[in-house]
Design an enzyme around this catalytic site. Structure first.
Site, PDB file in Angstrom:
ATOM      1  N   GLU A  69      30.071  20.904 -11.723  1.00 53.94           N
ATOM      2  CA  GLU A  69      29.573  19.601 -12.159  1.00 53.94           C
ATOM      3  C   GLU A  69      30.711  18.621 -12.420  1.00 53.94           C
ATOM      4  OE1 GLU A  69      26.558  22.656 -12.729  1.00 53.94           O
ATOM      5  OE2 GLU A  69      28.641  22.527 -13.403  1.00 53.94           O
ATOM      6  N   PRO A 277      37.808  33.380  -5.358  1.00 53.00           N
ATOM      7  CA  PRO A 277      36.613  33.761  -6.119  1.00 53.00           C
ATOM      8  C   PRO A 277      36.127  32.609  -6.987  1.00 53.00           C
ATOM      9  CG  PRO A 277      38.306  35.452  -6.266  1.00 53.00           C
ATOM     10  CD  PRO A 277      38.954  34.248  -5.650  1.00 53.00           C
ATOM     11  N   ARG A 278      34.836  32.601  -7.262  1.00 53.76           N
ATOM     12  CA  ARG A 278      34.247  31.503  -8.030  1.00 53.76           C
ATOM     13  C   ARG A 278      34.745  31.486  -9.471  1.00 53.76           C
ATOM     14  NH1 ARG A 278      32.065  26.487  -7.381  1.00 53.76           N
ATOM     15  NH2 ARG A 278      30.620  26.007  -9.071  1.00 53.76           N
ATOM     16  N   ASN A 344      29.147  24.429  -2.728  1.00 56.55           N
ATOM     17  CA  ASN A 344      29.356  23.165  -2.033  1.00 56.55           C
ATOM     18  C   ASN A 344      29.927  23.369  -0.623  1.00 56.55           C
ATOM     19  OD1 ASN A 344      29.810  20.525  -1.355  1.00 56.55           O
ATOM     20  ND2 ASN A 344      31.420  20.172  -2.855  1.00 56.55           N
ATOM     21  N   GLU A 347      32.909  20.072   1.163  1.00 57.29           N
ATOM     22  CA  GLU A 347      34.363  19.954   1.192  1.00 57.29           C
ATOM     23  C   GLU A 347      34.941  20.392   2.537  1.00 57.29           C
ATOM     24  OE1 GLU A 347      35.497  22.026  -2.351  1.00 57.29           O
ATOM     25  OE2 GLU A 347      35.398  20.213  -3.573  1.00 57.29           O
TER      26      GLU A 347
END
Length: 434
Positions: A69, A277-278, A344, A347
């Site tokens: 966000e 990694p996230r 997302n 990008e």
């Protein structure tokens, strides 16, 4: 904001449940702190004890839950800083990683604290200190006491880049009565798409207060010199090597990433995987897993960049995905082989990089569909098919170029949400002054 007797009863019941569950917040912070030490810090902010931290007036307040966000809000915050230099700008988050991104992007140009828990007393202490002229909630975070208190104080509350997936809608429907009370306090909803607008109306948003503005993430500002930097990096670690990225992955996908790269190394021993990694707590485990398989592994923090013989490079920092996307041939965007719902895909598209995703992209359904229909992205049913597509694209430069050009066109055609959103913000501020 006037509430009926039934709505006040619902609000009272909600607050009672939160008070009874209050000790759980301490357990949650300790448990998260065992995995990420930053959760053990700055506890007073989480309970809205802000003496010496915050004392503002006539503030524009932007709430962005976490890293995703914050990145979505980046063009909006930059625009607000430019358009309203005379006003304090407060950005709140919930996670330490989100907090780190706020500080890295804007430093002292914005005020920053954690948003407190949604207990009425804490919400009131927070608003007494923040004193916002406008509250801006990025995407869809609905906190009943917070929204109702903004309504009671006459604080305009705007949801921007608002989205609601079918899955999230099903989650809200059992508590639809509570959601409707909260949504009554929302002055304006700037939705990403017509489908999001319809779903937000189903949980209580007033259709007359919903405007479809598009996705702020389409208004992507690429870092200066990012593509030239990528060319220099490629020269340093081997310009002709096949390079792919596994971006924003989660634990259920990690085994698949390693299997895909092992297949690729069998075909191209000089291949390179950039792995992001996230969540930070996964940085070390994925590096260890790759090394355990005999893959020559390096990390951003220790080695800075891959070497000519590096086979796996773990990006164990935050906020650098764009720079590394620019230096790859193909990207797998994670969260799409598990129930996370995708991440997302804009990008890589903005940089002309073709992407591959799994079947579960409900969090970015419309964006994924647009890129897939434009043949800028390939969506496949399972991990094995992801591997097949990654390997095929790495061997097909012409297709990569065609897909990359299609992605750039889509991002360009769909931009404009930022200007529409900033105009709505100005309108709300003007109405408040009037």
């Amino acid at each position: 904001m006037h509430l009926t007797f039934g709505q006040r009863a619902l609000l009272g019941l909600y607050s009672l449940v939160l008070h009874l569950a209050f000790p759980v917040t301490l357990y949650h912070l300790i448990w998260r702190g065992m995995r990420q030490r930053e959760y053990l810090q700055r506890w007073p902010e989480r309970y809205a004890w802000l003496d010496g931290k915050l004392d503002l007036h006539d503030t524009i307040w932007v709430h962005a839950v976490s890293v995703g966000e914050v990145l979505a809000a980046r063009p909006l915050v930059d625009g607000l800083l430019a358009a309203h230099p005379e006003r304090p700008l407060l950005v709140t988050t919930i996670t330490p990683t989100g907090s780190e991104r706020v500080r890295a992007l804007w430093g002292d140009r914005v005020h920053h604290v954690y948003l407190p828990y949604d207990l009425r007393s804490m919400v009131r202490r927070f608003l007494d200190r923040a004193r916002p002229a406008l509250a801006v909630i990025v995407e869809t975070e609905i906190w009943l006491n917070l929204y109702v208190e903004c309504g009671r104080r006459g604080i305009p509350l705007m949801m921007v880049n608002a989205r609601l997936s079918e899955r999230s809608l099903r989650g809200y429907l059992p508590v639809q009565s509570l959601a409707r009370v909260a949504m009554r306090a929302v002055t304006l909803v700037a939705a990403q798409s017509n489908a999001d607008a319809a779903r937000l109306a189903r949980i209580g948003a007033d259709p007359a207060r919903i405007v479809v503005t598009g996705n702020l993430k389409y208004d992507l500002t690429l870092p200066d010199g990012v593509e030239e930097q990528a060319r220099r990096w490629r020269q340093a670690w081997g310009a002709e090597r096949p390079v792919w990225m596994a971006a924003s992955t989660h634990p259920p996908e990690e085994d698949a990433v390693l299997e895909i790269h092992a297949r690729l190394l069998d075909r191209h021993p000089d291949a390179l995987l950039l792995w992001a990694p996230r969540h930070p707590e996964r940085f070390a485990p994925v590096a260890e897993a790759a090394a355990a398989l005999g893959m020559r592994t390096a990390t951003r923090r220790l080695e800075a960049l891959p070497g000519p013989d590096t086979q796996v490079f773990v990006i164990d920092t935050l906020g650098e995905l764009l720079r590394f996307f620019a230096a790859v041939d193909v990207a797998f965007v994670g969260g799409s082989l598990c129930d996370i719902g995708g991440h997302n895909v804009l990008e890589p598209a903005a940089l002309g990089i073709p992407s591959v995703v799994g079947p579960r992209t409900f969090n970015f359904a419309e964006v994924t569909r647009r890129l897939r229909d434009a043949q800028a992205l390939r969506q496949v049913p399972d991990a094995a098919a992801v591997g097949d597509e990654v390997l095929a694209l790495l061997d097909d430069a012409d297709t990569r170029q065609t897909m990359g050009a299609a992605g750039r066109r889509q991002v360009s055609e769909l931009s404009g949400a930022l200007g529409r959103t900033l105009a709505l913000v100005d309108q709300l501020l003007e109405n408040r002054r009037a």
